[in-house]
Enzyme design. Sequence first.
Site, PDB file in Angstrom:
ATOM      1  N   GLN A  74      -0.195  -0.418 -46.821  1.00 52.51           N
ATOM      2  CA  GLN A  74      -0.274  -1.674 -46.809  1.00 52.51           C
ATOM      3  C   GLN A  74       0.561  -2.365 -47.602  1.00 52.51           C
ATOM      4  O   GLN A  74       0.400  -2.661 -48.717  1.00 52.51           O
ATOM      5  CB  GLN A  74      -1.705  -2.283 -47.068  1.00 52.51           C
ATOM      6  CG  GLN A  74      -1.845  -3.682 -46.744  1.00 52.51           C
ATOM      7  CD  GLN A  74      -3.298  -3.973 -46.191  1.00 52.51           C
ATOM      8  OE1 GLN A  74      -4.087  -3.293 -46.076  1.00 52.51           O
ATOM      9  NE2 GLN A  74      -3.239  -4.932 -45.593  1.00 52.51           N
ATOM     10  N   PHE A  75       2.001  -2.712 -47.212  1.00 53.56           N
ATOM     11  CA  PHE A  75       2.895  -3.213 -47.902  1.00 53.56           C
ATOM     12  C   PHE A  75       2.800  -4.701 -48.194  1.00 53.56           C
ATOM     13  O   PHE A  75       3.264  -5.204 -49.054  1.00 53.56           O
ATOM     14  CB  PHE A  75       4.336  -2.951 -47.194  1.00 53.56           C
ATOM     15  CG  PHE A  75       4.591  -4.007 -46.089  1.00 53.56           C
ATOM     16  CD1 PHE A  75       5.015  -5.307 -46.200  1.00 53.56           C
ATOM     17  CD2 PHE A  75       3.928  -3.600 -44.891  1.00 53.56           C
ATOM     18  CE1 PHE A  75       5.282  -6.028 -45.108  1.00 53.56           C
ATOM     19  CE2 PHE A  75       4.184  -4.528 -43.615  1.00 53.56           C
ATOM     20  CZ  PHE A  75       4.967  -5.732 -43.877  1.00 53.56           C
ATOM     21  N   THR A  76       1.724  -5.204 -47.463  1.00 53.80           N
ATOM     22  CA  THR A  76       1.706  -6.771 -47.574  1.00 53.80           C
ATOM     23  C   THR A  76       0.750  -6.858 -48.869  1.00 53.80           C
ATOM     24  O   THR A  76       0.701  -8.215 -49.305  1.00 53.80           O
ATOM     25  CB  THR A  76       0.628  -7.091 -46.316  1.00 53.80           C
ATOM     26  OG1 THR A  76      -0.604  -6.636 -46.573  1.00 53.80           O
ATOM     27  CG2 THR A  76       1.251  -7.110 -45.131  1.00 53.80           C
TER      28      THR A  76
END
Length: 141
Positions: A74-76
Amino acid sequence: MRAVLQRIDGARVVVEGEEVGRIDGPGVLALVAATHADGDAEVATMTRKIAELRMLDGEASVEDAGAGVLVVSQFTLYGRTSKGRRPSWSDAAPGAIAEPLVDAVAAGLRERGITVATGRFGAHMRVELCNDGPFTLVVDV
């Protein structure tokens, strides 16, 4: 590395109608992100934290309880929202760097004998979970 760890009573990941990962019963959903400077040391620390944090019932760790972990990239988690209305993703590592690091966390957990399921890196995923507690921790290493 950064992770959001949620105590669960079951979770699954679906990509384009196909279930790609599932943990039944008690365990942890680990949403994991990497930044540019992360490497082997951060992977080792994150793996240890996920395995050993006492966040399940009775202050047990995943390792103690024999519980599973669903690892989802989850890069966010590295989104910056300090300016304007559009998040900046510049602190998140690009896929070529982040994917092997997230995979290494999953592999490290497996090496410790933990049952691990994963999402699909870079895919649009539907993550379904039964949050138990709720009990959620943010871990930065």
